[in-house]
Scaffold this active site. Sequence first.
Site, PDB file in Angstrom:
ATOM      1  N   SER A  44       4.856  13.692  -1.673  1.00 32.75           N
ATOM      2  CA  SER A  44       4.151  14.967  -1.862  1.00 32.75           C
ATOM      3  C   SER A  44       4.823  16.105  -1.109  1.00 32.75           C
ATOM      4  CB  SER A  44       2.708  14.845  -1.352  1.00 32.75           C
ATOM      5  OG  SER A  44       2.011  13.907  -2.111  1.00 32.75           O
ATOM      6  N   HIS A  75       3.974  17.335  -7.389  1.00 30.68           N
ATOM      7  CA  HIS A  75       4.872  16.318  -7.949  1.00 30.68           C
ATOM      8  C   HIS A  75       5.380  16.816  -9.300  1.00 30.68           C
ATOM      9  CE1 HIS A  75       4.304  12.814  -5.243  1.00 30.68           C
ATOM     10  NE2 HIS A  75       3.223  13.488  -4.926  1.00 30.68           N
ATOM     11  N   HIS A  97       0.550   7.661  -8.966  1.00 30.90           N
ATOM     12  CA  HIS A  97      -0.282   6.983  -7.956  1.00 30.90           C
ATOM     13  C   HIS A  97      -1.394   6.206  -8.653  1.00 30.90           C
ATOM     14  CE1 HIS A  97       1.311  10.709  -6.154  1.00 30.90           C
ATOM     15  NE2 HIS A  97       1.345  10.049  -5.009  1.00 30.90           N
ATOM     16  N   TYR A  99      -4.354   6.182  -7.665  1.00 29.49           N
ATOM     17  CA  TYR A  99      -5.575   7.011  -7.654  1.00 29.49           C
ATOM     18  C   TYR A  99      -5.655   7.968  -8.840  1.00 29.49           C
ATOM     19  CZ  TYR A  99      -2.832  10.796  -5.453  1.00 29.49           C
ATOM     20  OH  TYR A  99      -1.897  11.757  -5.171  1.00 29.49           O
ATOM     21  N   GLU A 100      -4.540   8.166  -9.544  1.00 28.91           N
ATOM     22  CA  GLU A 100      -4.582   9.002 -10.753  1.00 28.91           C
ATOM     23  C   GLU A 100      -5.130   8.230 -11.937  1.00 28.91           C
ATOM     24  OE1 GLU A 100      -0.864  11.594 -11.246  1.00 28.91           O
ATOM     25  OE2 GLU A 100      -0.259  10.127  -9.753  1.00 28.91           O
ATOM     26  N   ALA A 127       4.363  11.257   2.050  1.00 26.04           N
ATOM     27  CA  ALA A 127       3.630  11.965   3.098  1.00 26.04           C
ATOM     28  C   ALA A 127       2.635  10.971   3.687  1.00 26.04           C
ATOM     29  CB  ALA A 127       2.896  13.151   2.499  1.00 26.04           C
ATOM     30  N   MET A 225      -1.201   6.907   0.509  1.00 26.04           N
ATOM     31  CA  MET A 225      -1.821   6.440  -0.752  1.00 26.04           C
ATOM     32  C   MET A 225      -0.755   6.041  -1.780  1.00 26.04           C
ATOM     33  SD  MET A 225      -4.522   9.562  -1.142  1.00 26.04           S
ATOM     34  CE  MET A 225      -5.437  10.195   0.274  1.00 26.04           C
ATOM     35  N   SER A 226       0.422   5.681  -1.313  1.00 24.91           N
ATOM     36  CA  SER A 226       1.506   5.409  -2.279  1.00 24.91           C
ATOM     37  C   SER A 226       2.448   4.339  -1.749  1.00 24.91           C
ATOM     38  CB  SER A 226       2.270   6.710  -2.544  1.00 24.91           C
ATOM     39  OG  SER A 226       2.943   7.133  -1.377  1.00 24.91           O
ATOM     40  N   ASN A 249       0.097  15.232   9.009  1.00 27.91           N
ATOM     41  CA  ASN A 249      -1.151  15.548   9.733  1.00 27.91           C
ATOM     42  C   ASN A 249      -1.516  14.364  10.614  1.00 27.91           C
ATOM     43  OD1 ASN A 249      -1.704  14.485   6.779  1.00 27.91           O
ATOM     44  ND2 ASN A 249      -3.394  13.740   8.049  1.00 27.91           N
ATOM     45  N   HIS A 261      -5.238  18.504   0.926  1.00 27.30           N
ATOM     46  CA  HIS A 261      -3.980  18.270   0.204  1.00 27.30           C
ATOM     47  C   HIS A 261      -3.031  19.452   0.423  1.00 27.30           C
ATOM     48  CE1 HIS A 261      -1.324  16.469  -2.709  1.00 27.30           C
ATOM     49  NE2 HIS A 261      -1.430  17.460  -3.562  1.00 27.30           N
TER      50      HIS A 261
HETATM   51  N1  HPA Z   1      -4.239   9.941   4.665  1.00 27.99           N
HETATM   52  C1  HPA Z   1      -3.795   9.427   3.493  1.00 27.99           C
HETATM   53  N2  HPA Z   1      -2.741   9.914   2.861  1.00 27.99           N
HETATM   54  C2  HPA Z   1      -2.106  10.950   3.408  1.00 27.99           C
HETATM   55  C3  HPA Z   1      -2.517  11.529   4.613  1.00 27.99           C
HETATM   56  C4  HPA Z   1      -3.648  10.995   5.276  1.00 27.99           C
HETATM   57  O1  HPA Z   1      -4.074  11.433   6.353  1.00 27.99           O
HETATM   58  N3  HPA Z   1      -1.654  12.541   4.887  1.00 27.99           N
HETATM   59  C5  HPA Z   1      -0.747  12.568   3.873  1.00 27.99           C
HETATM   60  N4  HPA Z   1      -1.016  11.609   2.976  1.00 27.99           N
END
Ligand code: HPA
Length: 286
Positions: A44, A75, A97, A99-100, A127, A225-226, A249, A261
């Site tokens: 991402s 993306h 992903h 989740y999509e 990310a 998440m990937s 983060n 996001h």
């Molecule tokens: N959690 C899940 N996926 C992420 C995060 C997070 O804090 N930051 C970037 N992708």
Amino acid sequence: MAKPKSKAKRQLGYDEAQRAARYITTQAGFRPGARPRVGIILGSGLGAVARSLEGAKQIPYRRIPHFPRSTVVGHAGELHLGRWSGVPVAILAGRMHLYEGYTAAEVVFPTRVLALLGVETLIVTCAAGGIAPQAAPGSFLILADHINMQGQNPLAGAHDARWGARFIDMSQAYDPALRRAARNTAAALRLKCSEGVYASLLGPSFETPAEIRALRRCGADAVGMSTVPEVIAARQAGVRVLGIATITNRAAGLSRQPLSHEEVLEMGKTTSENLIRFLDTLLPKL
Ligand code: HPA
């Protein structure tokens, strides 16, 4: 009463991947020695990285037979082919992903196509939220290992032996020599970098603070998440893997800020420059 139209489930097997690889080969018209050796999947907000390619050919995913299309902001959905620091590479700018709503077979389809194109080494970027104290926003985390908490596995279901074995060893999923090269490169460039365990959850909601505390106890240093499905598919195909998470983060409950996001994309842009410098130096060593 009219019967609802039954939507035939899209098959994405070996034959479809071969068709996609053939299309890409025809479009790219690879000269001898120009077939991609290294594949790169961009996480991402890391789309800028693809611009570092010399003499690049871009192919939108929608033109490639059977390729799924990414639906997530940040993306792009393009395959870039060209040379980076002299090395022929293929960059997937835009990933799918779970989740999509994609199936695991769809998520790993582009990775498998890269394997058919002849890619021997895959650099998977993503990310991630930092859990370990050293996983600070703006730093990199080299994946030493992962914990699959997505509840799915791309190798589940009917087995096609053309991809490789069904029961694959995952005890060294992330290649030790590639990890060493990545550590040395980060140190030489004085980039903030640690190494650790990436936990992958389904998403798309971010985690709760209680989930992050539980993940910490499970041994996770970062969360995302990937990545995990692609790594499993690459290992099945015998492709060496390097995983790099850019920490965007602190994970939920570890800072006062709510997660968004947009924040992930913003920080992704900032770390893109460092990732480009990192890959400039690393690629010729692979
Ligand atoms: N959690 C899940 N996926 C992420 C995060 C997070 O804090 N930051 C970037 N992708």
